[in-house]
Design a protein around this motif. Structure first.
Motif, mmCIF file in Angstrom:
data_model
loop_
_atom_site.group_PDB
_atom_site.id
_atom_site.type_symbol
_atom_site.label_atom_id
_atom_site.label_comp_id
_atom_site.label_asym_id
_atom_site.label_seq_id
_atom_site.Cartn_x
_atom_site.Cartn_y
_atom_site.Cartn_z
ATOM 1 N N ASN A 64 1.618 3.930 1.072
ATOM 2 C CA ASN A 64 2.140 3.736 2.417
ATOM 3 C C ASN A 64 3.014 2.493 2.550
ATOM 4 N N TYR A 65 3.484 1.965 1.438
ATOM 5 C CA TYR A 65 4.322 0.769 1.483
ATOM 6 C C TYR A 65 5.744 1.141 1.894
ATOM 7 N N VAL A 66 6.314 0.354 2.794
ATOM 8 C CA VAL A 66 7.688 0.561 3.267
ATOM 9 C C VAL A 66 8.402 -0.774 3.196
ATOM 10 N N ASP A 67 9.519 -0.788 2.513
ATOM 11 C CA ASP A 67 10.298 -1.999 2.369
ATOM 12 C C ASP A 67 11.182 -2.212 3.599
ATOM 13 N N GLY A 68 11.679 -3.423 3.726
ATOM 14 C CA GLY A 68 12.558 -3.719 4.852
ATOM 15 C C GLY A 68 13.874 -2.983 4.805
ATOM 16 N N SER A 69 14.264 -2.502 3.633
ATOM 17 C CA SER A 69 15.518 -1.756 3.487
ATOM 18 C C SER A 69 15.338 -0.256 3.674
#
Length: 209
Positions: A64-69
């Motif tokens: 469930n990790y989401v990067d700022g980009s």
């Protein structure tokens, strides 16, 4: 041996038995007294891998990790078309006109079926309304539409005469051909043809219907 020599020998032996706990190292004369430090030290020996928006590649991140980009390439309302109120009203009037035409056709048929309206009355009232509308449009338009189309009043009169003549000439033939057809079939065909007219009519829309 004198007393002074004995005292000096005793002091030397005491220093040998108890050396200094923190000896001062000798400083290198060629070494920089103020060494420069790295302004951006790395907390880890290897830099951290950058997250990529790729589904099929295994990455050292949680599911469930989401990067700022993640939403950098998101575009909203790129092809939004701005409409003006009166232009929308004008364009929707074409649809309302066709719906009204179908409703008027059904109402006139019902009146004639219930013997509330005779064919002669319908023809006379239709002719009067047609002439009044034709003259009113010609006065409002001031002949500009006629100049662009190249049509004359004589051409409009000929078209009217041909339409009325063919309608009266083929009416007995159509009546004879439709006598053997059941009423339910006529009703079903009328409904399908009216729906087809509403669906396939050219409303002047640029987009595909």
């Amino acid at each position: 041996m004198s007393a002074e020599a004995a005292a000096a020998a005793g002091a030397t032996g005491a220093r040998d038995r108890h050396p200094h706990p923190h000896p001062h190292p000798q400083r290198d004369p060629h070494r920089d007294p103020h060494p420069q430090r790295d302004p951006h030290p790395h907390p880890h020996p290897h830099p951290q891998r950058r997250w990529k928006k790729v589904l099929y590649q295994r990455q050292p991140f949680p599911d469930n990790y989401v990067d700022g980009s993640f939403l950098e390439e998101l575009r909203k309302n790129i092809y939004v078309r701005q409409y003006r109120y009166w232009s929308v009203v004008l364009e929707s009037s074409v649809v309302i006109q066709q719906l009204s035409s179908v409703c008027v056709f059904v109402v006139i048929w019902w009146y004639m079926d219930q013997t509330h309206l005779s064919p002669q009355q319908l023809f006379a009232s239709g002719l009067i309304v047609y002439l009044l509308g034709y003259l009113l449009f010609d006065l409002i338009d001031l002949g500009e539409g006629r100049m662009h189309s190249g049509r004359t009043r004589w051409a409009d009169l000929k078209s009217t005469v041909v339409f009325v003549t063919f309608t009266y000439g083929f009416s007995p033939v159509l009546k004879t051909l439709t006598e053997s057809i059941s009423t339910d079939t006529i009703y079903a065909m009328s409904v399908f043809m009216l729906l087809g007219h509403l669906i396939f009519f050219d409303y002047g829309a640029n987009a595909a219907m």
